[in-house]
Design a protein around this motif. Structure first.
Motif, PDB file in Angstrom:
ATOM      1  N   LEU A   1       0.823  -1.213   0.000  1.00  0.00           N
ATOM      2  CA  LEU A   1       0.000   0.000   0.000  1.00  0.00           C
ATOM      3  C   LEU A   1       0.855   1.260   0.000  1.00  0.00           C
ATOM      4  O   LEU A   1       0.610   2.198  -0.771  1.00  0.00           O
ATOM      5  N   PHE A   2       1.867   1.307   0.876  1.00  0.00           N
ATOM      6  CA  PHE A   2       2.683   2.506   0.988  1.00  0.00           C
ATOM      7  C   PHE A   2       3.539   2.740  -0.256  1.00  0.00           C
ATOM      8  O   PHE A   2       3.854   3.881  -0.592  1.00  0.00           O
ATOM      9  N   SER A   3       3.899   1.654  -0.949  1.00  0.00           N
ATOM     10  CA  SER A   3       4.749   1.776  -2.145  1.00  0.00           C
ATOM     11  C   SER A   3       3.957   2.100  -3.401  1.00  0.00           C
ATOM     12  O   SER A   3       4.541   2.488  -4.419  1.00  0.00           O
ATOM     13  N   ASN A   4       2.649   1.945  -3.337  1.00  0.00           N
ATOM     14  CA  ASN A   4       1.817   2.153  -4.534  1.00  0.00           C
ATOM     15  C   ASN A   4       0.892   3.355  -4.406  1.00  0.00           C
ATOM     16  O   ASN A   4      -0.122   3.440  -5.094  1.00  0.00           O
ATOM     17  N   GLU A   5       1.264   4.264  -3.510  1.00  0.00           N
ATOM     18  CA  GLU A   5       0.494   5.502  -3.349  1.00  0.00           C
ATOM     19  C   GLU A   5       0.456   6.284  -4.657  1.00  0.00           C
ATOM     20  O   GLU A   5       1.481   6.495  -5.299  1.00  0.00           O
TER      21      GLU A   5
ATOM     22  N   VAL B   1      -3.041   6.605  16.144  1.00  0.00           N
ATOM     23  CA  VAL B   1      -3.835   6.372  14.941  1.00  0.00           C
ATOM     24  C   VAL B   1      -3.881   4.863  14.707  1.00  0.00           C
ATOM     25  O   VAL B   1      -2.852   4.224  14.525  1.00  0.00           O
ATOM     26  N   GLN B   2      -5.087   4.311  14.732  1.00  0.00           N
ATOM     27  CA  GLN B   2      -5.238   2.859  14.647  1.00  0.00           C
ATOM     28  C   GLN B   2      -4.925   2.311  13.266  1.00  0.00           C
ATOM     29  O   GLN B   2      -4.530   1.166  13.097  1.00  0.00           O
ATOM     30  N   GLY B   3      -5.122   3.128  12.240  1.00  0.00           N
ATOM     31  CA  GLY B   3      -4.907   2.737  10.853  1.00  0.00           C
ATOM     32  C   GLY B   3      -5.494   3.808   9.965  1.00  0.00           C
ATOM     33  O   GLY B   3      -5.858   4.893  10.441  1.00  0.00           O
ATOM     34  N   ASN B   4      -5.617   3.526   8.676  1.00  0.00           N
ATOM     35  CA  ASN B   4      -6.190   4.533   7.789  1.00  0.00           C
ATOM     36  C   ASN B   4      -6.644   3.899   6.485  1.00  0.00           C
ATOM     37  O   ASN B   4      -6.320   2.750   6.198  1.00  0.00           O
ATOM     38  N   PHE B   5      -7.393   4.693   5.717  1.00  0.00           N
ATOM     39  CA  PHE B   5      -7.995   4.207   4.490  1.00  0.00           C
ATOM     40  C   PHE B   5      -7.203   4.605   3.245  1.00  0.00           C
ATOM     41  O   PHE B   5      -6.558   5.654   3.210  1.00  0.00           O
ATOM     42  N   ARG B   6      -7.291   3.757   2.244  1.00  0.00           N
ATOM     43  CA  ARG B   6      -6.899   4.072   0.881  1.00  0.00           C
ATOM     44  C   ARG B   6      -8.061   3.680  -0.036  1.00  0.00           C
ATOM     45  O   ARG B   6      -8.987   2.992   0.397  1.00  0.00           O
ATOM     46  N   GLU B   7      -7.991   4.093  -1.283  1.00  0.00           N
ATOM     47  CA  GLU B   7      -8.997   3.718  -2.272  1.00  0.00           C
ATOM     48  C   GLU B   7      -8.288   3.143  -3.490  1.00  0.00           C
ATOM     49  O   GLU B   7      -7.265   3.690  -3.933  1.00  0.00           O
ATOM     50  N   ALA B   8      -8.818   2.041  -4.021  1.00  0.00           N
ATOM     51  CA  ALA B   8      -8.221   1.420  -5.201  1.00  0.00           C
ATOM     52  C   ALA B   8      -8.509   2.274  -6.434  1.00  0.00           C
ATOM     53  O   ALA B   8      -9.662   2.578  -6.738  1.00  0.00           O
TER      54      ALA B   8
END
Length: 487
Positions: free
Chosen positions: A103-107, A363-370
């Motif tokens: 996820l972090f590499s494909n921002e 921060v427990q986590g966070n969202f991304r969108e495909a």
């Protein structure tokens, strides 16, 4: 008598209505679940329409085990990628190091930052651009304001404000509630650095509605009177109204030379322009300042609170921090202030702080969108679906951190944890730009805290719950033992 043939017994009517409702619910449930079927989707349960599994997600946090929602499903499905329905959205959880790295590499390639609809209703300026564009703009502005040389310029304010906080709120008291005081300190500091607000009455007026705003940011997207979202929207509007007045006045002060371009975040935003020469509008600045004040005090106050908690529980950790901080104190002349350079001598203290952030990430986590359809771990991830990464799951994984429930600052010695395992600030291009600000505030707080006090928890087994942020259930009341009167 003709009407008799149209008469229905009340029981018949009731049964008919019940049947109709049951059929409607079944149809609604079928339509809800049919949205989550498709070729090669990850395994998972999707709960009920609209609600999905939001209740289960939040309830585990309120029980004090936010990682359980994730770990239970990972174990159930034997997969670190699973589908669910969260806050009304089709969601896929990405859990663990490999998922974090992906996820972090494909921002901005396969995924982008995403704001929940409840967040957009509270912060309307987010609706004018995509979440990714808005996030990138904020990151650019914040990075310039919170980079190390800028923080060095504001270090004196941070140190002086922290000294005053302990002198005014901790000294001459035998008991305090650490959570309440941590929030008071971090909000006052954020208000000073972001909008140069120093009057205590104005600070208190501005701070009161913030708790309602934060509670609504991760609530169900239901905007009816009395709901957390509705209360948050109203509270945000009140705060934004006051901030708009500050923005207007600052524009006048800058034009007349009565304010400095570098004095705070507000001046920085007023003078910031895009590559095409466009300046931010007053409402948008007020909206962004609102968001920054929220982020700048709530997450940092949670970190400070749990530093107090763990130092109070672990005497051997406290003693090592105290020894390090007193070496700094004893190296100074009488009355000499803490300096920026002293932070580099607080290596053990920062290791302790990092372990606190691992054990209880604010921060427990966070969202991304495909952004497009793609394949990950053999599963199809459809375009438009929301993706969620979990700091709690990774931090409590024995694969990432052996004996994850053990408090061990030595994890951060040498090269520290492996990449993508320690993620309290996220990672990749979307890493929180306030991480250095957080480090400075935490270390200055720890310095002034331990050189003044030892303490013990009044409720040794006080439960930690997670609503929006991790919170001691009783506010972490502690009993203070003064070392000596500090200047």
């Amino acid at each position: 008598m003709v009407l008799e043939k149209y008469y229905f017994h009340p029981t018949t009517l009731l049964l008919g209505l019940v049947s109709l409702c049951a059929i409607s619910l079944l149809v609604l449930l079928y339509r809800h679940r049919s949205q989550f079927t498709g070729n090669n989707l990850p395994p998972g349960n999707v709960g009920y329409p609209v609600i999905g599994e939001t209740y289960e997600f939040l309830s585990w946090g309120q029980k004090g085990y936010p990682e359980k929602f994730v770990s239970d499903r990972v174990n159930m499905h034997s997969s670190q990628v699973f589908k669910t329905s969260l806050i009304g959205e089709k969601t896929i959880f990405f859990c663990g190091t490999a998922c974090n790295k992906f996820l972090f590499s494909n921002e901005n390639k396969l995924v982008r930052f995403w704001f929940p609809s409840s967040f957009k209703k509270i912060f309307p300026s987010c609706n004018k651009t995509s979440a990714g564009e808005e996030s990138n703009k904020m990151k650019t502005m914040l990075t310039n304001f919170l980079k190390l040389n800028a923080l060095q310029r504001y270090f004196g304010i941070i140190n002086q404000s922290t000294q005053s906080h302990f002198a005014d709120c901790w000294e001459n008291r035998n008991e305090v509630h650490a959570l309440e005081l941590a929030k008071s300190h971090t909000f006052k500091l954020a208000a000073r650095l972001f909008v140069s607000l120093e009057d205590q009455a104005d600070i208190e007026k501005l701070s009161k509605p913030f708790f309602l705003v934060n509670a609504g940011t991760i609530s169900l997207p239901i905007d009816f009177p009395g709901t957390p979202l509705n209360k948050a929207i109203k509270a945000a509007n009140l705060i934004r109204k006051d901030l708009c007045k500050m923005v207007k006045q600052r524009k006048v002060d800058l034009a007349e030379g009565n304010a400095s371009p570098t004095q705070d975040m507000l001046s920085h935003m007023l003078l910031y322009c895009d590559d095409d020469g466009t300046y931010l509008k007053e409402f948008d600045i007020a909206d962004k300042i609102l968001g920054l004040l929220l982020a700048g005090f709530d997450t940092v106050s949670a970190a400070l609170t749990f530093i107090v908690k763990y130092l109070g529980e672990l005497p051997h950790i406290y003693d090592a921090v105290y020894k390090e901080q007193m070496e700094i104190v004893n190296s100074k002349a009488i009355g000499e202030s803490l300096k920026w350079e002293d932070l580099q001598r607080m290596k053990y203290s920062w290791n302790v702080a990092q372990e606190v952030l691992r054990m209880t990430p604010p921060v427990q986590g966070n969202f991304r969108e495909a952004l497009t359809d793609f394949i990950f771990n053999g599963f199809t991830i459809p375009k438009g679906w929301k993706l969620y990464w979990s700091a709690n799951f990774t931090h409590k994984s024995a694969d990432c951190f052996p004996e994850p429930e053990k408090f061990d600052p030595s994890r951060f010695e040498g090269n520290g944890p492996a990449p993508y395992t320690y993620i309290p600030f996220g990672g990749g291009p979307r890493m929180c730009p306030g991480n250095e600000y957080t480090r400075v505030v935490i270390l200055v707080f720890m310095h002034h805290l331990v050189k003044r006090f030892q303490w013990e928890k009044i409720f040794p087994s006080e439960k930690t719950i997670v609503v929006a942020l991790p919170t001691p259930a009783k506010g972490l009341p502690i009993r203070l033992f003064h070392h000596h009167k500090s200047p």
